[in-house]
Design an enzyme around this catalytic site. Structure first.
Site, PDB file in Angstrom:
ATOM      1  N   TYR A   1      -5.772   8.834   3.069  1.00 43.49           N
ATOM      2  CA  TYR A   1      -5.228   7.479   3.217  1.00 43.49           C
ATOM      3  C   TYR A   1      -6.336   6.505   3.635  1.00 43.49           C
ATOM      4  CZ  TYR A   1      -2.832   3.607   5.581  1.00 43.49           C
ATOM      5  OH  TYR A   1      -2.434   2.361   6.005  1.00 43.49           O
TER       6      TYR A   1
ATOM      7  N   THR B   1      -6.912  -1.023   7.698  1.00 40.71           N
ATOM      8  CA  THR B   1      -6.422  -0.111   8.741  1.00 40.71           C
ATOM      9  C   THR B   1      -7.518   0.428   9.656  1.00 40.71           C
ATOM     10  OG1 THR B   1      -5.437   2.100   9.007  1.00 40.71           O
ATOM     11  CG2 THR B   1      -6.561   1.703   6.951  1.00 40.71           C
TER      12      THR B   1
ATOM     13  N   ALA C   1       0.857  -1.187   0.000  1.00 45.97           N
ATOM     14  CA  ALA C   1       0.000   0.000   0.000  1.00 45.97           C
ATOM     15  C   ALA C   1       0.891   1.234   0.000  1.00 45.97           C
ATOM     16  CB  ALA C   1      -0.883   0.024   1.251  1.00 45.97           C
TER      17      ALA C   1
HETATM   18  N1  LIG Z   1       2.143   0.986   9.318  1.00 46.37           N
HETATM   19  C1  LIG Z   1       1.045   1.043  10.053  1.00 46.37           C
HETATM   20  O1  LIG Z   1       1.024   1.584  11.171  1.00 46.37           O
HETATM   21  C2  LIG Z   1      -0.228   0.416   9.539  1.00 46.37           C
HETATM   22  C3  LIG Z   1      -1.403   0.525  10.321  1.00 46.37           C
HETATM   23  C4  LIG Z   1      -2.575  -0.068   9.852  1.00 46.37           C
HETATM   24  C5  LIG Z   1      -2.583  -0.754   8.639  1.00 46.37           C
HETATM   25  N2  LIG Z   1      -1.434  -0.814   7.898  1.00 46.37           N
HETATM   26  C6  LIG Z   1      -1.484  -1.531   6.603  1.00 46.37           C
HETATM   27  O2  LIG Z   1      -0.585  -2.624   6.717  1.00 46.37           O
HETATM   28  C7  LIG Z   1      -0.015  -2.897   5.438  1.00 46.37           C
HETATM   29  C8  LIG Z   1       1.510  -2.986   5.594  1.00 46.37           C
HETATM   30  O3  LIG Z   1       2.009  -1.745   6.079  1.00 46.37           O
HETATM   31  P1  LIG Z   1       3.574  -1.506   6.281  1.00 46.37           P
HETATM   32  O4  LIG Z   1       3.724  -0.679   7.497  1.00 46.37           O
HETATM   33  O5  LIG Z   1       4.292  -2.800   6.147  1.00 46.37           O
HETATM   34  O6  LIG Z   1       3.897  -0.601   5.017  1.00 46.37           O
HETATM   35  P2  LIG Z   1       5.294  -0.180   4.389  1.00 46.37           P
HETATM   36  O7  LIG Z   1       6.419  -0.599   5.276  1.00 46.37           O
HETATM   37  O8  LIG Z   1       5.167   1.244   3.987  1.00 46.37           O
HETATM   38  O9  LIG Z   1       5.379  -1.074   3.081  1.00 46.37           O
HETATM   39  C9  LIG Z   1       4.544  -0.821   1.972  1.00 46.37           C
HETATM   40  C10 LIG Z   1       4.891  -1.815   0.898  1.00 46.37           C
HETATM   41  O10 LIG Z   1       4.036  -1.559  -0.237  1.00 46.37           O
HETATM   42  C11 LIG Z   1       4.846  -1.478  -1.410  1.00 46.37           C
HETATM   43  N3  LIG Z   1       4.261  -0.574  -2.379  1.00 46.37           N
HETATM   44  C12 LIG Z   1       3.956   0.744  -2.206  1.00 46.37           C
HETATM   45  N4  LIG Z   1       3.466   1.246  -3.348  1.00 46.37           N
HETATM   46  C13 LIG Z   1       3.456   0.230  -4.262  1.00 46.37           C
HETATM   47  C14 LIG Z   1       3.073   0.130  -5.604  1.00 46.37           C
HETATM   48  N5  LIG Z   1       2.572   1.185  -6.275  1.00 46.37           N
HETATM   49  N6  LIG Z   1       3.217  -1.060  -6.243  1.00 46.37           N
HETATM   50  C15 LIG Z   1       3.735  -2.134  -5.584  1.00 46.37           C
HETATM   51  N7  LIG Z   1       4.106  -2.101  -4.308  1.00 46.37           N
HETATM   52  C16 LIG Z   1       3.973  -0.928  -3.647  1.00 46.37           C
HETATM   53  C17 LIG Z   1       6.174  -0.949  -0.883  1.00 46.37           C
HETATM   54  O11 LIG Z   1       7.246  -1.306  -1.705  1.00 46.37           O
HETATM   55  P3  LIG Z   1       7.891  -0.393  -2.821  1.00 46.37           P
HETATM   56  O12 LIG Z   1       7.778   1.032  -2.372  1.00 46.37           O
HETATM   57  O13 LIG Z   1       9.241  -0.925  -2.906  1.00 46.37           O
HETATM   58  O14 LIG Z   1       7.066  -0.691  -4.020  1.00 46.37           O
HETATM   59  C18 LIG Z   1       6.331  -1.727   0.410  1.00 46.37           C
HETATM   60  O15 LIG Z   1       6.818  -3.027   0.124  1.00 46.37           O
HETATM   61  C19 LIG Z   1      -0.517  -1.807   4.507  1.00 46.37           C
HETATM   62  O16 LIG Z   1      -1.596  -2.301   3.767  1.00 46.37           O
HETATM   63  C20 LIG Z   1      -1.007  -0.707   5.425  1.00 46.37           C
HETATM   64  O17 LIG Z   1      -2.042   0.029   4.833  1.00 46.37           O
HETATM   65  C21 LIG Z   1      -0.267  -0.263   8.305  1.00 46.37           C
END
Ligand SMILES: NC(=O)c1ccc[n+]([C@@H]2O[C@H](COP(=O)([O-])OP(=O)(O)OC[C@H]3O[C@@H](n4cnc5c(N)ncnc54)[C@H](OP(=O)(O)O)[C@@H]3O)[C@@H](O)[C@H]2O)c1
Length: 294
Positions: A129, A105, A64
């Site tokens: 978001y 989320t 995402a």
């Molecule tokens: N972080 C939080 O606190 C939180 C809270 C609630 C829910 N979530 C959800 O949990 C999930 C994982 O979050 P996270 O913290 O692991 O996120 P993250 O560390 O920001 O990782 C996001 C991943 O998505 C990939 N990505 C982004 N844009 C892309 C695109 N256009 N095409 C292909 N890949 C893409 C990124 O890789 P590249 O940029 O290399 O492509 C990266 O591998 C997400 O769905 C997020 O919405 C997160």
């Protein structure tokens, strides 16, 4: 052994899911735009081709655009990646009969409820978001699985625990808001739950978070304690007094009740303290490891 596709495989959650799945001897293909073989979620043809080629049984969709504040000034990109990107993936999954677990989320809620949110509560995202992630939810049919989580931290990538540990190593006081509460969630505990729901082809909406509701102020104190620092170095501040104010509104109440997990007889994720202590230990061990000479 089954074939898995993990999106967001370079991110903090996706990397953990891929590690756990490989450890359980699943065959894992990663999808991100910076893999050796890159695939952008917004490129429908590329997504279709990758899914067709890897023929997964299960897709854990952790990819995402997660830059919450940046989403406010670029809603087109937010909806393209989080909404349309999810549509591309789900359509491709349906072509090959793969089950999708979509990671969503707490930001799909407006945070005004005075008790924890359950899976059936009405959504009302207040940030771009959150709206774009809800758009992603809306393209999944009821046979696929949505897992909402919150305040994600883990070994891989940047997160609040790393930030707080770094700040704690510098002189001065720390300030964190005490009027936003939620469940910190650790990838080490969340990844196996995502895989289990996927294995069961559970379907529907689930809340998957660690237990223990805290404000960011209280959480920062917990991190300092875990790292052996004085928690009184952290001071509370109100969101309205943050300077400069952050572009995206955050829900005041982000607490997600894991009601569906309990109803299904599955163990909810444990209290966050155990995983926090493990992560702080990991960060300290990393810092103590001498880097390679150049
Ligand atoms: N972080 C939080 O606190 C939180 C809270 C609630 C829910 N979530 C959800 O949990 C999930 C994982 O979050 P996270 O913290 O692991 O996120 P993250 O560390 O920001 O990782 C996001 C991943 O998505 C990939 N990505 C982004 N844009 C892309 C695109 N256009 N095409 C292909 N890949 C893409 C990124 O890789 P590249 O940029 O290399 O492509 C990266 O591998 C997400 O769905 C997020 O919405 C997160």
């Amino acid at each position: 052994m089954s074939r898995l596709l993990v999106t967001g495989s370079t991110g903090q959650l996706g990397r953990e899911v891929a590690d756990v799945a490989r450890g359980a001897r699943h065959h894992v293909t990663g999808l991100s735009s910076s893999e050796a073989d890159p695939c952008d979620l917004t490129n429908r043809t590329a997504v279709m081709r990758l899914v067709e080629r890897s023929r997964p049984d299960l897709i854990i969709h952790a990819g995402a655009w997660t830059a919450v504040d940046a989403c406010e000034s670029d809603p087109e990109r937010a909806f393209a990646v989080n909404g349309e990107g999810t549509r591309n993936l789900v359509d491709a999954a349906d072509e090959v009969g793969a089950h999708v677990v979509y990671v969503s989320t707490d930001y799909v809620f407006d945070g005004t409820k005075d008790s924890p949110y359950v899976e059936t509560d009405e959504t009302n995202p207040t940030s771009v978001y959150g709206q774009s992630k809800l758009a992603g939810e809306s393209v999944l049919g009821p046979d696929h699985t949505i897992v909402r989580t919150s305040w994600v931290c883990g070994r891989h990538g940047a997160n609040m625990v790393r930030t707080i540990v770094r700040l704690a190593g510098q002189p001065g006081d720390l300030r964190f808001v005490d009027d936003q509460i939620g469940h910190p969630t650790f990838t080490a505990d969340l990844a196996p739950t995502l895989l289990e729901l996927g294995r069961r082809r559970a379907g529907g909406i689930w809340h998957g978070t660690n237990q223990g509701a805290v404000s960011w102020y209280e959480f920062a104190r917990e991190v300092l304690l875990a790292a052996g620092h004085d928690p009184d170095r952290v001071h509370p501040v109100a969101t309205a007094d943050l300077q400069p104010p952050r572009p995206a509104p955050r829900p005041a109440n982000s607490v997600l009740d894991n009601a569906a997990l309990r109803a299904a007889g599955m163990a909810p994720l444990p209290h966050f303290r155990g995983a926090l202590q493990d992560l702080v230990g990991h960060i300290e061990a990393e810092a103590a490891t001498p880097s390679e000479p150049r």
